[in-house]
Scaffold this motif. Structure first.
Motif, PDB file in Angstrom:
ATOM      1  N   GLN A  54      77.253  24.924  70.028  1.00  0.00           N
ATOM      2  CA  GLN A  54      76.335  26.073  70.057  1.00  0.00           C
ATOM      3  C   GLN A  54      74.889  25.592  69.984  1.00  0.00           C
ATOM      4  O   GLN A  54      74.020  26.115  70.685  1.00  0.00           O
ATOM      5  CB  GLN A  54      76.635  27.026  68.903  1.00  0.00           C
ATOM      6  CG  GLN A  54      77.956  27.734  69.016  1.00  0.00           C
ATOM      7  CD  GLN A  54      78.297  28.503  67.747  1.00  0.00           C
ATOM      8  OE1 GLN A  54      77.533  28.549  66.778  1.00  0.00           O
ATOM      9  NE2 GLN A  54      79.476  29.114  67.734  1.00  0.00           N
ATOM     10  N   TRP A  55      74.620  24.601  69.123  1.00  0.00           N
ATOM     11  CA  TRP A  55      73.264  24.067  69.001  1.00  0.00           C
ATOM     12  C   TRP A  55      72.810  23.474  70.328  1.00  0.00           C
ATOM     13  O   TRP A  55      71.662  23.619  70.716  1.00  0.00           O
ATOM     14  CB  TRP A  55      73.188  23.000  67.923  1.00  0.00           C
ATOM     15  CG  TRP A  55      73.459  23.482  66.532  1.00  0.00           C
ATOM     16  CD1 TRP A  55      73.313  24.753  66.050  1.00  0.00           C
ATOM     17  CD2 TRP A  55      73.924  22.699  65.441  1.00  0.00           C
ATOM     18  NE1 TRP A  55      73.671  24.798  64.726  1.00  0.00           N
ATOM     19  CE2 TRP A  55      74.042  23.555  64.325  1.00  0.00           C
ATOM     20  CE3 TRP A  55      74.257  21.357  65.299  1.00  0.00           C
ATOM     21  CZ2 TRP A  55      74.473  23.110  63.086  1.00  0.00           C
ATOM     22  CZ3 TRP A  55      74.685  20.906  64.062  1.00  0.00           C
ATOM     23  CH2 TRP A  55      74.790  21.779  62.969  1.00  0.00           C
ATOM     24  N   ARG A  56      73.725  22.799  71.016  1.00  0.00           N
ATOM     25  CA  ARG A  56      73.373  22.223  72.328  1.00  0.00           C
ATOM     26  C   ARG A  56      72.980  23.323  73.299  1.00  0.00           C
ATOM     27  O   ARG A  56      72.075  23.158  74.103  1.00  0.00           O
ATOM     28  CB  ARG A  56      74.532  21.397  72.880  1.00  0.00           C
ATOM     29  CG  ARG A  56      74.650  20.055  72.220  1.00  0.00           C
ATOM     30  CD  ARG A  56      75.751  19.202  72.873  1.00  0.00           C
ATOM     31  NE  ARG A  56      76.147  18.181  71.928  1.00  0.00           N
ATOM     32  CZ  ARG A  56      77.106  18.318  71.015  1.00  0.00           C
ATOM     33  NH1 ARG A  56      77.832  19.404  70.965  1.00  0.00           N
ATOM     34  NH2 ARG A  56      77.366  17.345  70.171  1.00  0.00           N
ATOM     35  N   GLY A  57      73.676  24.459  73.227  1.00  0.00           N
ATOM     36  CA  GLY A  57      73.345  25.601  74.071  1.00  0.00           C
ATOM     37  C   GLY A  57      71.963  26.160  73.767  1.00  0.00           C
ATOM     38  O   GLY A  57      71.339  26.797  74.617  1.00  0.00           O
ATOM     39  N   GLU A  58      71.471  25.907  72.569  1.00  0.00           N
ATOM     40  CA  GLU A  58      70.130  26.343  72.156  1.00  0.00           C
ATOM     41  C   GLU A  58      69.077  25.275  72.428  1.00  0.00           C
ATOM     42  O   GLU A  58      67.923  25.445  72.076  1.00  0.00           O
ATOM     43  CB  GLU A  58      70.130  26.671  70.662  1.00  0.00           C
ATOM     44  CG  GLU A  58      71.073  27.791  70.273  1.00  0.00           C
ATOM     45  CD  GLU A  58      71.292  27.870  68.764  1.00  0.00           C
ATOM     46  OE1 GLU A  58      70.749  27.026  68.013  1.00  0.00           O
ATOM     47  OE2 GLU A  58      72.030  28.770  68.336  1.00  0.00           O
ATOM     48  N   GLY A  59      69.511  24.133  73.006  1.00  0.00           N
ATOM     49  CA  GLY A  59      68.547  23.100  73.343  1.00  0.00           C
ATOM     50  C   GLY A  59      68.590  21.841  72.500  1.00  0.00           C
ATOM     51  O   GLY A  59      67.855  20.895  72.761  1.00  0.00           O
ATOM     52  N   TRP A  60      69.439  21.794  71.469  1.00  0.00           N
ATOM     53  CA  TRP A  60      69.549  20.581  70.669  1.00  0.00           C
ATOM     54  C   TRP A  60      70.083  19.462  71.551  1.00  0.00           C
ATOM     55  O   TRP A  60      71.019  19.648  72.309  1.00  0.00           O
ATOM     56  CB  TRP A  60      70.473  20.820  69.472  1.00  0.00           C
ATOM     57  CG  TRP A  60      70.685  19.624  68.592  1.00  0.00           C
ATOM     58  CD1 TRP A  60      69.730  18.919  67.934  1.00  0.00           C
ATOM     59  CD2 TRP A  60      71.925  19.006  68.267  1.00  0.00           C
ATOM     60  NE1 TRP A  60      70.297  17.901  67.212  1.00  0.00           N
ATOM     61  CE2 TRP A  60      71.655  17.926  67.396  1.00  0.00           C
ATOM     62  CE3 TRP A  60      73.246  19.253  68.618  1.00  0.00           C
ATOM     63  CZ2 TRP A  60      72.649  17.104  66.876  1.00  0.00           C
ATOM     64  CZ3 TRP A  60      74.240  18.439  68.094  1.00  0.00           C
ATOM     65  CH2 TRP A  60      73.935  17.383  67.237  1.00  0.00           C
ATOM     66  N   ARG A 119      69.585  21.692  59.316  1.00  0.00           N
ATOM     67  CA  ARG A 119      69.565  23.136  59.548  1.00  0.00           C
ATOM     68  C   ARG A 119      69.923  23.940  58.303  1.00  0.00           C
ATOM     69  O   ARG A 119      70.092  25.155  58.375  1.00  0.00           O
ATOM     70  CB  ARG A 119      70.518  23.489  60.688  1.00  0.00           C
ATOM     71  CG  ARG A 119      70.003  23.031  62.035  1.00  0.00           C
ATOM     72  CD  ARG A 119      71.020  23.290  63.135  1.00  0.00           C
ATOM     73  NE  ARG A 119      70.525  22.845  64.415  1.00  0.00           N
ATOM     74  CZ  ARG A 119      70.184  23.656  65.415  1.00  0.00           C
ATOM     75  NH1 ARG A 119      70.267  24.966  65.269  1.00  0.00           N
ATOM     76  NH2 ARG A 119      69.748  23.156  66.556  1.00  0.00           N
TER      77      ARG A 119
END
Length: 144
Positions: A113-119, A77
């Motif tokens: 936070q990335w997991r919340g975005e779908g990571w 990223r």
């Protein structure tokens, strides 16, 4: 016991600032490694061996794939990694302060936070998993 401290920075300027603070505090160039693109570079100079980010991370974290996954995603990223070898608790404290003053981020919170975005990367590693200890935002890996 010797340690390697790892900080993650959102931009190269902050990582370079941290590296300069470490130098000012007396850390040798050979003890500092900066990852700023697809390879990890020692601060020791252009003749230093370059490793891929994956090689470097695996060498630091041994079998802890969760940390390798989070740090690899940070690099993917566009974040920058800075590592410093510290041989005493005093050096650890100085390095943590220098990195935090230069705005290193908390990789575990950022990965959440990335997991919340779908990571779909690895879950948050257990606190103190293996040889890795969290001290505020800087990761410390104990070396034999």
């Amino acid at each position: 016991m010797a340690n390697t401290l790892i900080g993650v920075f959102k931009n190269l300027e902050d990582a370079v600032e941290a590296r300069e603070k470490l130098r000012e505090k007396g850390f040798a160039d050979s003890a500092i490694k900066l990852h700023q693109d697809s390879a990890v570079m020692s601060s020791a100079g252009p003749d230093s061996r370059r490793q891929s980010a994956g090689e470097w991370l695996k060498s630091l974290f041994s079998l802890d794939e969760d940390y390798v996954g989070m740090y690899s995603e940070a690099v993917r990223r566009g974040h920058h990694l800075l590592a410093v070898d510290a041989n005493t608790q005093r050096e650890v404290d100085i390095a943590v302060d220098a990195m935090e003053q230069s705005r290193c981020i908390d990789i575990e919170d950022t990965a959440q936070q990335w997991r919340g975005e779908g990571w779909q990367g690895p879950q948050r590693p257990a606190a103190g998993a293996g040889r890795i200890v969290a001290v505020r935002t800087v990761r410390i890996v104990a070396r034999p």
